[in-house]
Structure formats: C-alpha cells, structure tokens
Design a protein around this motif. Structure first.
Motif, short mmCIF file in Angstrom:
data_model
loop_
_atom_site.label_atom_id
_atom_site.label_comp_id
_atom_site.label_asym_id
_atom_site.label_seq_id
_atom_site.Cartn_x
_atom_site.Cartn_y
_atom_site.Cartn_z
N LEU A 49 -8.94 2.34 -4.02
CA LEU A 49 -7.92 1.66 -3.23
C LEU A 49 -6.67 1.34 -4.05
N GLU A 50 -6.80 1.37 -5.36
CA GLU A 50 -5.66 1.07 -6.23
C GLU A 50 -4.68 2.25 -6.34
N LYS A 51 -5.10 3.40 -5.89
CA LYS A 51 -4.25 4.59 -5.99
C LYS A 51 -3.13 4.51 -4.97
N LYS A 52 -1.97 5.04 -5.32
CA LYS A 52 -0.79 4.97 -4.46
C LYS A 52 -0.59 6.28 -3.68
N ILE A 53 -1.68 6.96 -3.39
CA ILE A 53 -1.57 8.26 -2.72
C ILE A 53 -1.77 8.16 -1.21
N PHE A 54 -2.20 6.99 -0.74
CA PHE A 54 -2.51 6.83 0.68
C PHE A 54 -1.28 6.32 1.42
N ASP B 15 6.22 -3.15 -0.72
CA ASP B 15 5.99 -1.80 -1.23
C ASP B 15 4.52 -1.48 -1.46
N GLU B 16 3.62 -2.39 -1.05
CA GLU B 16 2.21 -2.06 -1.11
C GLU B 16 1.88 -1.08 0.02
N MET B 17 0.70 -0.45 -0.07
CA MET B 17 0.30 0.49 0.97
C MET B 17 0.26 -0.20 2.33
N PRO B 18 0.80 0.43 3.36
CA PRO B 18 0.82 -0.17 4.69
C PRO B 18 -0.47 0.11 5.47
#
Length: 239
Positions: A191-196, A86-89
């Motif tokens: 980079l810690e933001k979950k918007i990408f 579930d981390e950013m791909p």
C-alpha cells in the motif's frame, strides 16, 4: 484480525439522493446499509475491532450512526478529512490511510460500505486461514454478459487467482471480485507504493501480476453492489 469498512465514496451515480445521505447510510429493509455490514462483522469470532472511514462532509450523519447503533465489538469511525491531497485517492488511498493512521500490522478484513452480502464472515476467514494468503470474495453471475463493469477473475482448481482484469470488454469468466478482501499482513507494505490510481482492485491485480498467490473465496447467496438507483431498488426488494 482487524476490519475496515470503506464509506468515503461520493456515490455520484445516485445523485441527488447522495448529496444529502451517503450511500452506506441509505435505508435497506429498515436500517442503513452500513448497519447490515457491521452486524455481519460484529458476530464474527475472528474479528476483534471494526474501523469505519467516512467522508468528513457527512460528519453529523456518521456521528448519529455511531450514537444510535451499538455493538459488542469496538467500533471506531475515522474521518477522511486529514488525508493529504497528494496521497493515493479513492478506495486504495482510504485503506492505506487507515493502515498508517492506526499502525495496523495485522491481517485486515476490508469491505466496501455499499456492498451487501449474506455469507458468513467467519466462513471467509476460515478459508483465508487455510493459506494465510490475501483472498477476495468472488461472486459468480453465471453469465459473462453481466460482468463487464466489475473486476473479473479466473481461478484454478485450488481457487488461486490466475488472472484479474478490471472492467473487461470481453470477460473470460462470469466470476467477479467483490470489494470484500482479507489482506494478509505480509501484503500491507504494498500500500506504500505510489503506483495505484484509485481502485482497490489495482492492489489485487498488482499482487497477481507479480506472481503472488492470491485466492478467491467463492460464496453463494446474495450480493448487492449498490452503485445506482436500480441496484438500490433491487437490494430493497431482494436482500
């Protein structure tokens, strides 16, 4: 300054070739694309180590690369096998993973493992040092009809980015963002933001749209974004 090469893309447009060999290990002029990139980073006077994140399904090929090619700088290859589902791909997730994995608090030079270029890495770093603001290497196609599959940028007279648009239908300039960035250590927390969603260009777009000063380093010379058979053959002929 640290450096990171992203090699974990699937290279689906180069199937079936990349089912066996990942894009960065494809041959161009007698050695892998990745070797050309590491050569450029290895001679830099400003970079102190090189990290390479690779797709775990090609473990043997990248370990063979590590064994065969030797460099003056420390080169560390990092598998993506421990990235959480579930981390950013994609490329943005790969950068975030390595920054977290290695506890990076330094400026970070990032380049895609399928990008071939012939500009001097230290020229780009010296450009960055003038402002200490995140910067991207920008290539001018000289023709707006050729840029719709890239991130297109607009620069002011001081080379500050005033607009960044991914794959526009009606591009405003012929300047495109390569995936060759210098990320300021002061921007790594974004980079810690979950918007990408996936693309590293989303980070640059986010910074620009939030009124941060981001700069474009215009370089001349050759650049190849190897995403298709046509791009690969052109690189093999012209690089």
């Amino acid at each position: 300054m640290k450096s990171l090469i992203l090699t974990a893309g699937l290279g689906s447009r180069l199937y079936p070739l990349t089912r066996i060999t990942p894009k960065p290990l494809l041959d161009v002029k007698g050695k892998p694309v990745l070797a050309h990139i590491v050569d450029s980073l290895d001679i830099s006077k400003n970079l102190d180590e090189i990290s390479i994140i690779y797709p775990h399904q090609f473990e043997n090929q990248f370990r063979a690369f590590e064994t065969y090619f030797r460099y003056n700088k420390k080169v560390e290859i990092i598998s993506d096998k421990n990235r959480i589902i579930d981390e950013m791909p994609g490329s943005i997730g790969a950068i975030a993973y390595v920054v977290k994995h290695k506890n990076i608090y330094d400026d970070l030079f990032v380049v895609a493992g399928d990008n071939l270029f012939d500009f001097d890495v230290d020229d780009f770093i010296n450009f960055y040092h003038k402002t200490r603001k995140t910067a991207i290497a920008v290539y001018d196609f000289g023709d707006k009809s050729k840029v719709s599959k890239f991130g297109v940028v607009e620069l002011d007279k001081n080379n500050k980015i005033t607009n960044f648009e991914e794959k526009p239908h009606h591009p405003k300039t012929s300047l495109v963002s390569t995936l060759c960035y210098i990320l300021s250590k002061y921007d790594l927390h974004h980079l810690e933001k979950k918007i990408f969603k996936e693309n590293a260009g989303e980070l640059i777009k986010h910074l620009v749209e939030n009124s941060q000063d981001i700069y474009g380093y215009r370089f001349s010379g050759k650049w190849f974004d190897i995403g298709s058979y046509e791009d690969l053959e052109r690189a093999r002929k012209e690089f």
